[in-house]
Design a protein around this motif. Structure first.
Motif, short mmCIF file in Angstrom:
data_model
loop_
_atom_site.label_atom_id
_atom_site.label_comp_id
_atom_site.label_asym_id
_atom_site.label_seq_id
_atom_site.Cartn_x
_atom_site.Cartn_y
_atom_site.Cartn_z
N PHE B 145 0.87 -1.17 0.00
CA PHE B 145 0.00 0.00 0.00
C PHE B 145 0.90 1.22 0.00
N GLY B 147 0.78 5.51 -0.18
CA GLY B 147 -0.04 6.73 -0.21
C GLY B 147 0.85 7.95 -0.22
N SER B 156 2.84 0.79 3.54
CA SER B 156 2.31 -0.22 4.46
C SER B 156 2.16 -1.53 3.72
N ASP B 159 -2.93 -2.54 5.38
CA ASP B 159 -4.09 -2.04 4.67
C ASP B 159 -4.00 -0.53 4.51
N GLN B 160 -5.01 0.00 3.89
CA GLN B 160 -5.03 1.40 3.54
C GLN B 160 -4.97 2.31 4.76
N PHE B 161 -5.59 1.85 5.86
CA PHE B 161 -5.68 2.73 7.04
C PHE B 161 -4.36 2.78 7.79
N SER B 162 -3.56 1.76 7.61
CA SER B 162 -2.26 1.76 8.28
C SER B 162 -1.29 2.75 7.65
N LEU B 163 -1.69 3.36 6.57
CA LEU B 163 -0.81 4.34 5.93
C LEU B 163 -0.66 5.59 6.78
N LYS B 170 -3.73 11.07 -0.99
CA LYS B 170 -4.26 10.13 -1.98
C LYS B 170 -3.51 8.80 -1.93
N VAL B 171 -4.30 7.75 -2.12
CA VAL B 171 -3.72 6.41 -2.13
C VAL B 171 -3.26 6.11 -3.54
N SER B 174 -3.09 0.44 -3.75
CA SER B 174 -3.81 -0.14 -2.62
C SER B 174 -3.87 -1.65 -2.73
N GLY B 175 -2.75 -2.28 -2.49
CA GLY B 175 -2.66 -3.74 -2.39
C GLY B 175 -3.29 -4.47 -3.54
#
Lengths: 253, 349
Positions: B145, B147, B156, B159-163, B170-171, B174-175
């Motif tokens: 991931f 961002g 990361s 997941d996206q939130f761990s960024l 902006k991402v 995303s995996g």
């Protein structure tokens, strides 16, 4: 004259088998030296030790005063040893000319990038390589077949091409492993001429393995006879070939 | 000799340019279905893939099954670059060229890093290990991931939130969902140019000092060593150049897709490239070009035949195999086209 090749006490074992034991030889610059002996005596093993295919267990190999014992094949070639093989090893899918040009690889330089971009240095160097390679092919009467695939050459010419390729690396010492194997008497006679010519022309030293006694007695000045991995006899050709031990072990009574 | 090679190479370039002109003419006349139009860039990508794989399989003589991995590395690095700069750099063609250069550089690094350990292996062993490395690259891309916000880049593997990005960041990647929003910079023209560049690199490399060494090592390794050729260096060079070209192709591919996902680059993709190489003739660069074009375009063109499609496709596979490999056919080709092909396969007695 100084020794071109000096080997002392060379030995190697494969498992429990003593393949070569206490092998020694002194070959002078410009000499044509023969290595003979029955099948399995260790002749090709000596070549493989000399060219770094195998690493000797003990002993010293000196080429023109330089110690080359245990070095890698590539380094030994750069030091000035070139060889041919008992079972012909050509670059079969390449042209005859390219086989020789591959041998010239370490003597003509331009970068990979200038090769891809076809810079002037590429054209210039390739032209020089072509000339040099064609010149070598002419010596072996192969210039007419320069465009052919190496695989499509008849057997005798393949043997010659292998020698031309070895000479392209500009060696001090040339090792020929049964150059006349599979040749008919005419081809062998022609090969003898060529070998003599090469010896004079390129100022090199030749060590050859051969079973064809006509060729050996015809061109070799000196001989070493190997039997069961050990030196059975050595010296001037005529003397060695009349040695009762040699006759008993190899030539037959 | 020189002239023949030169002429043979010209024919290969000519085929590509002729195909380009014909397709452009058809397109301008409105005779090209939207389906075929959509296939144009992928066909270019496959051609580059096949030619670059042929450099390893045919010229260097090593069976590699991980080609999709290098393409994957090139695709992701190229697409990431474009997504980072797309607001500031709006000139599509320039952006694409830079993205392809970056894609090929990254893929070359992967090629070098993987080549050093695996090229010590030979034959089946090398094939299996390259297959594994191809899958590894794909799976690594699958868990990343990335961002970007005003603080810079965030990475990361969870997941996206761990960024931990600030709102509004902006991402970029995303995996498993991959990269979305890459501008469609890829064009048929760009694809054809990439093919021509690839052919230029591979054909000129083959006919140079380095190429001779590579082929000598392929034909007889022991003899090559005996004349002082550095085996590892030349194998690695072929492998790396091949990876770099696959990376550029991957980058082009990524700029043709709305969503770029790592799972596309599985081993089937590598096998497909190998099919092109084998059916076009191992070591035959022009064959790779033709095989890639025919075998990619054909299934789409045969769509109208519905159920018979796969049947005809397999018949064509067999026919191509015979055309490139059957001794009798080779003889026939030699007799009829020998003077054009510039190959001298004459027997001497």
């Amino acid at each position: 004259m100084a020794d071109m090749l000096e080997i002392n006490n060379l030995g190697i074992s494969f498992g429990g088998l003593r393949e070569v034991d206490d092998f020694h030889v002194n070959i002078r610059q410009g000499e044509l030296y023969g290595l003979i002996g029955p099948n399995g005596a260790g002749k090709t093993t000596v070549f493989n030790l000399l060219t770094g295919v195998y690493r000797p267990d003990e002993g010293k190999i000196r080429l023109d005063g330089q110690d080359i014992t245990g070095k890698k094949t590539i380094e030994i070639n750069k030091a000035g040893v070139a060889r041919t093989f008992q079972n012909i090893r050509l670059f079969h899918q390449m042209s005859v000319l390219d086989n020789v040009k591959a041998g010239l690889h370490n003597h003509y330089h331009y970068s990979t990038m200038s090769g891809i971009l076809r810079l002037p240095v590429y054209r210039r160097t390739e032209k020089e390589m072509d000339e040099r390679a064609l010149h070598l092919l002419e010596v072996f009467d192969l210039a007419g077949e320069a465009d052919y695939l190496a695989a499509n050459l008849p057997y005798g010419k393949q043997r010659k091409l292998e020698i031309a390729r070895a000479l392209a690396t500009d060696p001090k010492m040339l090792l020929l492993d049964e150059p006349a194997a599979g040749m008919n008497p005419n081809e062998t006679a022609e090969l003898m001429e060529t070998i003599r010519y090469v010896l004079d022309r390129f100022h090199i030293t030749i060590l050859l393995i051969e079973h064809d006694m006509k060729l050996v007695s015809g061109i070799c000045e000196k001989l070493t006879v190997l039997n069961f991995g050990r030196v059975l006899a050595e010296g001037p050709t005529a003397e060695v070939l009349h040695d009762p031990e040699v006759i008993k072990a190899y030539l037959g009574e | 000799m020189k002239n023949k090679k030169f002429r043979s190479n010209l024919i290969t370039y000519g085929i590509v340019i002729a195909a380009f002109v014909i397709v452009q003419a058809l397109q301008n006349a409105g005779r090209l279905s939207s389906l075929m139009t959509g296939m144009l860039v992928p066909i270019c990508v496959y051609v580059v893939l096949a030619v670059s794989l042929n450099l390893v399989v045919g010229i260097s003589g090593e069976l590699s099954l991980g080609h999709a991995g290098f393409m994957c590395a090139g695709a992701f690095s190229g697409a990431l670059f474009t997504n980072i700069v797309k607001e500031n750099l709006t000139i599509g063609p320039l952006r694409l060229v830079l993205a392809m250069l970056i894609g090929s550089a990254v893929a070359a690094l992967f090629g070098l890093a993987i080549g050093i350990p695996v090229l010590r292996l030979k034959g089946d062993y090398l094939a299996i290990v390259t297959l594994a490395f191809g899958e590894i690259i794909k799976n690594v891309m699958n868990i990343f991931f990335i961002g970007q916000d005003s603080n810079g880049f965030h990475f990361s593997t969870k997941d996206q939130f761990s960024l931990n990005m600030e709102p509004g960041g902006k991402v970029l990647l995303s995996g498993p969902m991959g990269i979305t929003g890459t501008p469609k910079d890829a064009t048929f023209l760009a694809g054809v140019i990439l093919i021509l560049v690839t052919l230029f690199v591979v054909l000129n490399l083959m006919d140079s000092r380095t190429g001779r060494a590579i082929m000598a090592i392929r034909d007889n390794r022991i003899a090559a060593e005996s004349i002082g050729l550095n085996i590892m260096k030349h194998k690695l060079l072929a492998f790396t150049v091949s990876a770099a070209l696959a990376g550029a192709a991957g980058s082009l591919y990524a700029h043709n897709l709305a969503t770029l996902q790592a799972k596309k680059f599985d081993y089937n993709f590598s096998i497909l490239a190998l099919v092109f190489v084998v059916l076009g003739g191992i070591g035959n660069i022009r064959g790779s070009v033709i095989a890639a074009i025919v075998l990619t375009a054909l299934p789409e063109m045969l769509r109208g035949l519905s159920n018979y499609r796969m049947l005809i496709y397999s018949v064509i596979l067999i026919a191509m195999m015979l055309f490139t490999w059957a001794p009798r056919v080779l003889e026939w080709r030699e007799r009829h086209f020998g003077r054009f092909l510039g190959k001298k396969i004459k027997e001497v007695e």
